[in-house]
Design a protein around this motif. Structure first.
Motif, PDB file in Angstrom:
ATOM      1  N   ALA A 138       0.847  -1.202   0.000  1.00  0.00           N
ATOM      2  CA  ALA A 138       0.000   0.000   0.000  1.00  0.00           C
ATOM      3  C   ALA A 138       0.876   1.243   0.000  1.00  0.00           C
ATOM      4  O   ALA A 138       0.622   2.206  -0.726  1.00  0.00           O
ATOM      5  N   GLN A 139       1.933   1.202   0.792  1.00  0.00           N
ATOM      6  CA  GLN A 139       2.809   2.369   0.897  1.00  0.00           C
ATOM      7  C   GLN A 139       3.583   2.618  -0.387  1.00  0.00           C
ATOM      8  O   GLN A 139       3.576   3.721  -0.913  1.00  0.00           O
ATOM      9  N   VAL A 140       4.250   1.573  -0.880  1.00  0.00           N
ATOM     10  CA  VAL A 140       5.125   1.840  -2.031  1.00  0.00           C
ATOM     11  C   VAL A 140       4.322   2.088  -3.300  1.00  0.00           C
ATOM     12  O   VAL A 140       4.739   2.864  -4.166  1.00  0.00           O
ATOM     13  N   ALA A 141       3.156   1.466  -3.412  1.00  0.00           N
ATOM     14  CA  ALA A 141       2.354   1.689  -4.626  1.00  0.00           C
ATOM     15  C   ALA A 141       1.539   2.967  -4.509  1.00  0.00           C
ATOM     16  O   ALA A 141       0.975   3.439  -5.491  1.00  0.00           O
ATOM     17  N   GLY A 142       1.443   3.513  -3.295  1.00  0.00           N
ATOM     18  CA  GLY A 142       0.639   4.717  -3.108  1.00  0.00           C
ATOM     19  C   GLY A 142      -0.848   4.432  -3.224  1.00  0.00           C
ATOM     20  O   GLY A 142      -1.632   5.286  -3.608  1.00  0.00           O
ATOM     21  N   PHE A 143      -1.255   3.191  -2.913  1.00  0.00           N
ATOM     22  CA  PHE A 143      -2.657   2.794  -2.979  1.00  0.00           C
ATOM     23  C   PHE A 143      -3.154   2.418  -1.593  1.00  0.00           C
ATOM     24  O   PHE A 143      -2.971   1.287  -1.146  1.00  0.00           O
ATOM     25  N   PRO A 144      -3.793   3.338  -0.885  1.00  0.00           N
ATOM     26  CA  PRO A 144      -4.262   2.994   0.458  1.00  0.00           C
ATOM     27  C   PRO A 144      -5.277   1.853   0.401  1.00  0.00           C
ATOM     28  O   PRO A 144      -6.016   1.716  -0.569  1.00  0.00           O
ATOM     29  N   VAL A 145      -5.280   1.028   1.451  1.00  0.00           N
ATOM     30  CA  VAL A 145      -6.228  -0.101   1.516  1.00  0.00           C
ATOM     31  C   VAL A 145      -7.545   0.424   2.075  1.00  0.00           C
ATOM     32  O   VAL A 145      -7.550   1.151   3.072  1.00  0.00           O
ATOM     33  N   GLN A 146      -8.654   0.064   1.433  1.00  0.00           N
ATOM     34  CA  GLN A 146      -9.945   0.562   1.934  1.00  0.00           C
ATOM     35  C   GLN A 146     -10.177   0.029   3.356  1.00  0.00           C
ATOM     36  O   GLN A 146      -9.789  -1.105   3.669  1.00  0.00           O
ATOM     37  N   TYR A 147     -10.805   0.831   4.206  1.00  0.00           N
ATOM     38  CA  TYR A 147     -10.945   0.477   5.622  1.00  0.00           C
ATOM     39  C   TYR A 147     -11.644  -0.863   5.844  1.00  0.00           C
ATOM     40  O   TYR A 147     -11.302  -1.613   6.737  1.00  0.00           O
ATOM     41  N   ASN A 148     -12.658  -1.135   5.035  1.00  0.00           N
ATOM     42  CA  ASN A 148     -13.400  -2.389   5.269  1.00  0.00           C
ATOM     43  C   ASN A 148     -12.973  -3.499   4.317  1.00  0.00           C
ATOM     44  O   ASN A 148     -13.729  -4.425   4.063  1.00  0.00           O
ATOM     45  N   LYS A 149     -11.761  -3.420   3.796  1.00  0.00           N
ATOM     46  CA  LYS A 149     -11.251  -4.483   2.916  1.00  0.00           C
ATOM     47  C   LYS A 149     -11.087  -5.772   3.710  1.00  0.00           C
ATOM     48  O   LYS A 149     -10.571  -5.774   4.830  1.00  0.00           O
ATOM     49  N   ALA A 150     -11.547  -6.902   3.109  1.00  0.00           N
ATOM     50  CA  ALA A 150     -11.419  -8.200   3.774  1.00  0.00           C
ATOM     51  C   ALA A 150      -9.967  -8.464   4.150  1.00  0.00           C
ATOM     52  O   ALA A 150      -9.053  -8.131   3.395  1.00  0.00           O
ATOM     53  N   ILE A 151      -9.746  -9.025   5.290  1.00  0.00           N
ATOM     54  CA  ILE A 151      -8.453  -9.477   5.830  1.00  0.00           C
ATOM     55  C   ILE A 151      -7.505  -8.344   6.220  1.00  0.00           C
ATOM     56  O   ILE A 151      -6.999  -8.329   7.327  1.00  0.00           O
ATOM     57  N   VAL A 152      -7.224  -7.392   5.330  1.00  0.00           N
ATOM     58  CA  VAL A 152      -6.178  -6.410   5.622  1.00  0.00           C
ATOM     59  C   VAL A 152      -6.679  -4.987   5.873  1.00  0.00           C
ATOM     60  O   VAL A 152      -5.878  -4.082   6.131  1.00  0.00           O
ATOM     61  N   GLY A 153      -7.981  -4.768   5.777  1.00  0.00           N
ATOM     62  CA  GLY A 153      -8.519  -3.421   6.036  1.00  0.00           C
ATOM     63  C   GLY A 153      -8.371  -3.068   7.514  1.00  0.00           C
ATOM     64  O   GLY A 153      -8.360  -3.947   8.384  1.00  0.00           O
ATOM     65  N   LYS A 154      -8.280  -1.765   7.772  1.00  0.00           N
ATOM     66  CA  LYS A 154      -8.116  -1.271   9.141  1.00  0.00           C
ATOM     67  C   LYS A 154      -9.240  -1.779  10.055  1.00  0.00           C
ATOM     68  O   LYS A 154      -9.040  -2.026  11.239  1.00  0.00           O
ATOM     69  N   ASN A 155     -10.432  -1.938   9.489  1.00  0.00           N
ATOM     70  CA  ASN A 155     -11.576  -2.367  10.302  1.00  0.00           C
ATOM     71  C   ASN A 155     -11.832  -3.869  10.270  1.00  0.00           C
ATOM     72  O   ASN A 155     -12.819  -4.332  10.842  1.00  0.00           O
ATOM     73  N   ALA A 156     -10.978  -4.625   9.573  1.00  0.00           N
ATOM     74  CA  ALA A 156     -11.279  -6.048   9.375  1.00  0.00           C
ATOM     75  C   ALA A 156     -11.402  -6.797  10.703  1.00  0.00           C
ATOM     76  O   ALA A 156     -12.133  -7.795  10.797  1.00  0.00           O
ATOM     77  N   PHE A 157     -10.711  -6.308  11.732  1.00  0.00           N
ATOM     78  CA  PHE A 157     -10.805  -6.974  13.030  1.00  0.00           C
ATOM     79  C   PHE A 157     -11.316  -6.024  14.114  1.00  0.00           C
ATOM     80  O   PHE A 157     -11.143  -6.286  15.301  1.00  0.00           O
ATOM     81  N   ALA A 158     -11.943  -4.919  13.694  1.00  0.00           N
ATOM     82  CA  ALA A 158     -12.435  -3.947  14.687  1.00  0.00           C
ATOM     83  C   ALA A 158     -13.900  -4.253  14.994  1.00  0.00           C
ATOM     84  O   ALA A 158     -14.670  -4.574  14.093  1.00  0.00           O
ATOM     85  N   HIS A 159     -14.233  -4.159  16.254  1.00  0.00           N
ATOM     86  CA  HIS A 159     -15.629  -4.436  16.645  1.00  0.00           C
ATOM     87  C   HIS A 159     -16.179  -3.205  17.326  1.00  0.00           C
ATOM     88  O   HIS A 159     -15.769  -2.849  18.418  1.00  0.00           O
ATOM     89  N   GLU A 160     -17.130  -2.560  16.687  1.00  0.00           N
ATOM     90  CA  GLU A 160     -17.583  -1.256  17.156  1.00  0.00           C
ATOM     91  C   GLU A 160     -18.852  -1.362  18.007  1.00  0.00           C
ATOM     92  O   GLU A 160     -18.944  -0.803  19.085  1.00  0.00           O
ATOM     93  N   SER A 161     -19.840  -2.140  17.537  1.00  0.00           N
ATOM     94  CA  SER A 161     -21.133  -2.092  18.229  1.00  0.00           C
ATOM     95  C   SER A 161     -21.063  -2.771  19.591  1.00  0.00           C
ATOM     96  O   SER A 161     -20.262  -3.690  19.817  1.00  0.00           O
ATOM     97  N   GLY A 162     -21.907  -2.305  20.500  1.00  0.00           N
ATOM     98  CA  GLY A 162     -21.926  -2.832  21.859  1.00  0.00           C
ATOM     99  C   GLY A 162     -22.140  -4.336  21.882  1.00  0.00           C
ATOM    100  O   GLY A 162     -21.427  -5.060  22.578  1.00  0.00           O
ATOM    101  N   ILE A 163     -23.082  -4.822  21.090  1.00  0.00           N
ATOM    102  CA  ILE A 163     -23.387  -6.264  21.096  1.00  0.00           C
ATOM    103  C   ILE A 163     -22.151  -7.041  20.670  1.00  0.00           C
ATOM    104  O   ILE A 163     -21.766  -8.037  21.269  1.00  0.00           O
TER     105      ILE A 163
END
Ligand code: KIV
Ligand code: ZN
Length: 524
Positions: free
Chosen positions: A277-302
């Protein structure tokens, strides 16, 4: 490996070829070496390192990767002509295990481009695959746009390629048109109808135009394909290719339904994803499967409640499986060199002592301006240090802007160009506009600004801003990135980074062999 090794799927990574072809994703020579090393270390079976005829830069990158690879087979791409194939062999022959990959468009639309009828194309395939096989024992052949090629003709040309010595037959869905069931049926059809099909490996190469590249690749594997062509983060032409991390993790997690293994060390996924992502200058979308910033984030209370009781409630894989540590304690201005090294190791960056020294100085500068330095800050800092190490021709030495409610806004900048300082002051519609005008006044270019994007690396008013700048010049597209707690400084550096990439790109391009022109308009 032969098709009798029923449960092993070869991973063929084409980040450095198909991935690098995506608009804006140019990598420098050193960046390509680094990515190739990471791919080799993570257990990729075949690295498609580039398109040697496309430019001197591509040729040199493929030859050097061929020399440095420890275990992976190194493959180069060649159109269906003797010149391309010879050039490809010259580059890959240094590898412990070299491969020539030659292709031609076989669908009606693609046949029309070199103006060959079916028989002439069949003859061309026979001659070129035979030539490649005389040079190299390992030859891959691809009928480009296979998924839109008449079945009878596809069977005919695949048989010719096998008889001429191809050891892998790749079936590309060049335009991302197929759907999973059709992808499977195509492989089944070829395996049933083509004589000699049992003696070669079928590969699947899917583009993601309809968002089905991963599903199509896995369906092909279930039907007997034993090589998946993919890229890190799904980088590639238009909507990209099958993402390596997705197919590899799908095969691992759903082994119950897809009992096929790969050789990939999945704990290296996150690190290589960040670097690409860095060298190609292509940021990874947040909800991208496996490697997105949110792929392992759990936001909702439940979800959070469930996670605390039992992680498996909402998680089908552990963050550690893909190389995420799970914890991320920030560093601060009192953190020493050892803490920095430990953190960088944890993030997967093994730096030499002299590199660490440079990164430590930059880290201290950042920590002075910012209370807490998070993982994301460090990764942005490493990207910028990497750019500095590339001996970029243009550097931002000084910048001061005057901005606020009263116009005009002005930028006073000094750029170092090839070692010489050039000061300039310009006015503009806002501080960024004034800065870009000043840069252009020092280093005039016809490049058009296609994208200017800012996002905060972390939270808080002292967060660093990462700026992406995409420039286009004569069809060549490059993306520059930089981060700083000052958004205008980050903008100036990102713009200059894009210009440096454009310079590399200009040098690399041979007038008769631009990769994009080669690929789609002249298969011969
Ligand atoms: O998408 C495609 O058809 C390709 C070929 C060169 C294999 O990338
Ligand atoms: Zn492709």
């Amino acid at each position: 490996m032969t098709q009798t090794d029923k449960d092993r799927v070869l991973i063929f990574d084409t980040t450095l070829r198909d991935g690098e072809q995506s608009p804006g994703a140019t990598m420098s020579h050193n960046e390509k070496m680094e990515i190739a090393t990471l791919l080799d270390e993570m257990g990729v079976d075949i690295i498609e390192a580039g398109f040697p005829i496309a430019s001197i830069g591509d040729f040199e990158a493929v030859s050097e990767i061929a020399k440095l690879a420890k275990t992976a087979t190194i493959c180069g791409l060649a159109r269906a002509n003797i010149g391309d194939i010879d050039r490809c062999w010259e580059a890959v022959k240094h590898a412990k295990s070299p491969r020539i990959h030659t292709f031609i468009g076989t669908s009606p639309l693609h046949r029309a481009i070199p103006n060959l009828d079916m028989d002439q194309m069949a003859e061309r395939i026979h001659d070129t695959v035979t030539h490649a096989r005389n040079l190299c024992d390992n030859v891959q052949w691809s009928p480009m746009d296979a998924t839109r090629t008449e079945h009878d003709y596809l069977c005919r040309v695949v048989e010719i390629a096998i008889k001429a010595g191809a050891t892998t037959i790749n079936i590309p869905d060049t335009v991302g048109y197929t759907i999973p069931r059709e992808s499977a049926e195509l492989i089944e059809m070829l395996r049933n109808r083509v004589p000699g099909a049992d003696d070669i490996i079928f590969a699947t190469h899917c583009h993601n135009d309809l968002g089905m590249a991963t599903a199509n690749a896995l369906a092909a594997v279930e039907a007997g394909a034993r090589q998946i062509e993919c890229t890190i983060n799904g980088l590639g032409e238009r909507a990209g290719n099958t993402a390596l991390e997705e197919v590899v993790m799908a095969l691992k997690i759903r082994h119950d339904r897809m009992p096929f293994g790969t050789k990939i060390d999945t704990t290296k996924i996150m690190n290589i994803s960040r670097r690409v992502a860095q060298v190609a200058g292509f940021p990874v979308q947040y909800n991208k499967a496996i490697v997105g910033k949110n792929a392992f984030a759990h936001e909702s209370g439940i979800h959070q409640d469930g996670m605390l009781k039992n992680a498996e409630t909402f998680e089908i894989m552990r963050p550690q499986d893909v190389g995420l540590s799970g914890t991320s304690l920030p560093l601060g201005k009192h953190s020493g060199r050892a803490a920095l090294r430990a953190k960088l190791d944890e993030l997967g960056f093994a730096l030499a002592d002299n590199q660490l020294k440079d990164v430590f100085v930059r880290f201290k500068e950042l920590a002075d301006r910012k209370k807490e330095v998070f993982d994301e800050d460090l990764m942005a800092l490493l990207r910028d240090s990497g750019a500095a190490e590339q001996n970029e021709r243009i550097k931002v030495k000084h910048l001061r802007v005057v901005c606020g409610t009263q116009s005009p806004q002005t930028a006073d900048i000094t750029l170092e160009v090839d070692g010489v300082d050039h000061p300039m002051t310009c006015e503009g519609d806002g501080p960024v506009d004034a800065t870009f005008k000043a840069i252009k006044a020092i280093f005039p270019t016809t490049a058009r600004l296609q994208l200017y994007q800012v996002h905060a690396v972390t939270e808080g008013t002292d967060a660093q801003a990462t700026v992406s700048v995409r420039l286009e010049e004569d069809g060549k597209i490059v993306t520059g990135q930089s981060s700083d707690t000052d958004t205008v400084v980050a903008s100036a550096k990102a713009y200059v980074n894009a210009m440096n990439r454009l310079l590399v790109r200009r040098e690399k391009s041979a007038p008769d062999a631009d990769v994009k022109t080669v690929k789609y308009t002249d298969a011969g």
